[in-house]
Design an enzyme around this catalytic site. Structure first.
Site, mmCIF file in Angstrom:
data_model
loop_
_atom_site.group_PDB
_atom_site.id
_atom_site.type_symbol
_atom_site.label_atom_id
_atom_site.label_comp_id
_atom_site.label_asym_id
_atom_site.label_seq_id
_atom_site.Cartn_x
_atom_site.Cartn_y
_atom_site.Cartn_z
ATOM 1 N N ASN A 7 0.941 -1.096 -0.009
ATOM 2 C CA ASN A 7 0.022 -0.125 -0.015
ATOM 3 C C ASN A 7 0.862 1.001 -0.188
ATOM 4 O OD1 ASN A 7 -1.480 2.204 0.607
ATOM 5 N ND2 ASN A 7 -2.714 1.224 2.320
ATOM 6 N N ARG A 90 -2.516 -1.973 -3.472
ATOM 7 C CA ARG A 90 -3.475 -0.894 -3.390
ATOM 8 C C ARG A 90 -3.425 0.251 -4.195
ATOM 9 N NH1 ARG A 90 -4.158 3.679 -0.109
ATOM 10 N NH2 ARG A 90 -6.275 4.140 0.361
ATOM 11 N N HIS A 180 -12.017 4.650 -0.416
ATOM 12 C CA HIS A 180 -12.082 3.530 0.738
ATOM 13 C C HIS A 180 -12.998 2.340 -0.059
ATOM 14 C CE1 HIS A 180 -11.913 7.125 3.608
ATOM 15 N NE2 HIS A 180 -10.778 6.600 3.476
ATOM 16 N N ARG A 241 -9.546 17.588 6.511
ATOM 17 C CA ARG A 241 -10.035 18.064 5.250
ATOM 18 C C ARG A 241 -11.402 18.664 5.510
ATOM 19 N NH1 ARG A 241 -8.988 12.239 2.250
ATOM 20 N NH2 ARG A 241 -7.598 11.812 4.086
ATOM 21 N N GLU A 387 -8.633 -3.920 5.082
ATOM 22 C CA GLU A 387 -8.276 -3.582 3.721
ATOM 23 C C GLU A 387 -7.249 -4.480 2.915
ATOM 24 O OE1 GLU A 387 -8.386 0.348 5.057
ATOM 25 O OE2 GLU A 387 -9.094 1.133 3.292
#
Ligand code: AMP
Length: 402
Positions: A7, A90, A180, A241, A387
């Site tokens: 990842n 990923r 996601h 964010r 994940e």
């Protein structure tokens, strides 16, 4: 079969080596601060930990640091590179080119090259890792790409188009891609398994609430809407964010504060959200601790805004799906903040959502738990996301079908 999951982030490279015999992790690690000070942490399943400051000027050096540590010396978990049977990567954004995980071949590399700029901070380092794998491993060792955006490719145009001139979609592919996706897919499937139902018969809202946050509406097993947009800046407010705001605010502030596009982008990505409102921290743990000490009106406000926005998306997705059977919380905040879960779920009994406060507070980290109140029509769950396992399972499935 042993699968290496890679990842690559903008300045990090996380990895896991997973034994698919029992889905167990042989090693997990992270190369952080790539390009700056460099920190490497590697933990083996039997508890050996290598934690050191190691300069890693780029992702290629980080990749070799990872591979060398897996293979050699006192922290190794395998003795030969041939023990790694496949690699799962990923990938943050595959644009419209990729609606499912794929085996790397020349055409896939060419197609990926065309969408590489859709995630300018993440896709190029992923490409560096793919190239490094192609160089280091035997050509028979499969590389599989697993895209965060793939799960959301089932959204209909009414959910993925923005209300701007259509030519910008045609010219630049400006649209909602979401993020996601691997996490939403994993917890959605786990939710159906726990409920002992076919996911094709369910309407699920999954809330991935962490440093970055997004929600997904999963109807009959496919994603019909998600809160992140063209980039992971959209949707609910996050740690730093802004989430979705009135676009006029952007031009208004640029004008008033004399900000360049990149300064504005920096502000929206790095100095907004929980941090921007509270002025205290981007980490919900710090804000909850401040509230517990009773000295932080702004911490209270920041978390209140975030939780209200999550709740609004849940309501929107219930409307979009014409109902809901299950609500799932996952990721750092979703799994660990009973306060966020409580605030999101309060006053939702009209929709059939009601959680048991005591059970909600009793959750033990890293465990699955149903928190539905007795008699509530909608079932609510905490499901830790995984994940990396999802990436490994996709890789295994593709490898076995060859
Ligand atoms: P993630 O991006 O999924 O790793 O989530 C990281 C975020 O989860 C952190 O920034 C924290 O805000 C949040 N978090 C982790 N543990 C807790 C906790 N016990 N209570 C509240 N928030 C938490």
């Amino acid at each position: 079969m042993k699968i290496l999951v890679i990842n690559a982030g903008s300045s990090s490279l996380k990895y896991q080596l997973i034994d698919m015999k029992d889905n167990s992790r042989l090693a997990i690690g992270i190369c952080e601060r790539i390009g700056t000070s460099g920190r490497f942490k590697h933990t083996t399943s039997d508890g050996r930990v290598y934690d050191a400051q190691i300069p890693m000027p780029n992702h290629n050096v980080a990749f070799h640091q990872m591979l060398d540590t897996l293979l050699k010396g006192e922290y190794s978990v395998i003795s030969d590179i041939s023990e790694i049977n496949a690699i799962g990567h990923r990938i943050v954004n595959g644009g419209e080119k990729f609606s499912k995980s794929v085996l790397v071949d020349d055409q896939v590399l060419k197609d990926f090259g065309e969408v590489i700029n859709f995630a300018p901070l993440h896709n190029p380092p992923a490409m560096v890792c793919i190239d490094a794998c192609l160089e280091m491993f035997d050509s028979k060792v499969p590389n599989v790409l697993v895209f965060e955006t793939a799960f959301h490719q089932t959204m209909p145009p009414k959910a993925y188009l923005f209300g701007v001139e259509y030519k910008y979609y045609e010219k630049y592919k400006v649209r909602r891609y979401g993020a996601h996706g691997t996490s939403h897919r994993y917890v959605g499937n786990r939710c159906a398994e726990i409920m002992n139902k076919d996911i094709k018969d369910l309407k699920i809202v999954t809330c991935h609430i962490g440093n970055g946050s997004s929600l997904a509406a999963i109807k009959n097993g496919v994603c019909i809407d998600t809160s992140m947009g063209f980039t992971p800046l959209a949707g609910v407010m996050m740690g730093t964010r802004s989430g979705t705001i009135d676009p006029s605010v952007v031009t208004f502030l640029m004008d008033k504060e004399n900000l360049s596009p990149s300064e504005m982008e920096d502000m929206l990505n790095k100095r907004s959200g929980l941090l921007g409102i509270s002025g205290i921290s981007s980490d919900s743990r710090d804000l909850e601790a401040a509230i517990a000490k009773d000295d932080a009106k702004m911490a209270h406000l920041a978390l209140g805004v975030m939780n209200y926005q999550i709740k609004s998306y849940v309501g929107a997705y219930v409307a979009a799906m014409n109902g809901i059977d299950a609500l799932v919380f996952t990721a750092g905040i979703g799994e660990n903040s009973d306060r966020t879960r409580r605030q999101v779920c309060e006053d939702m009994d009209y929709l059939g959502i009601k959680i048991d406060d005591k059970v909600n507070r009793s959750h033990i980290r890293d465990t699955e738990l149903e928190i539905t109140a007795p008699g509530a029509r909608v079932r609510t769950f905490i499901i830790p996301t995984n994940e990396e396992l999802m990436i490994a399972l996709d890789t295994k499935r593709i490898v076995e079908s060859l």
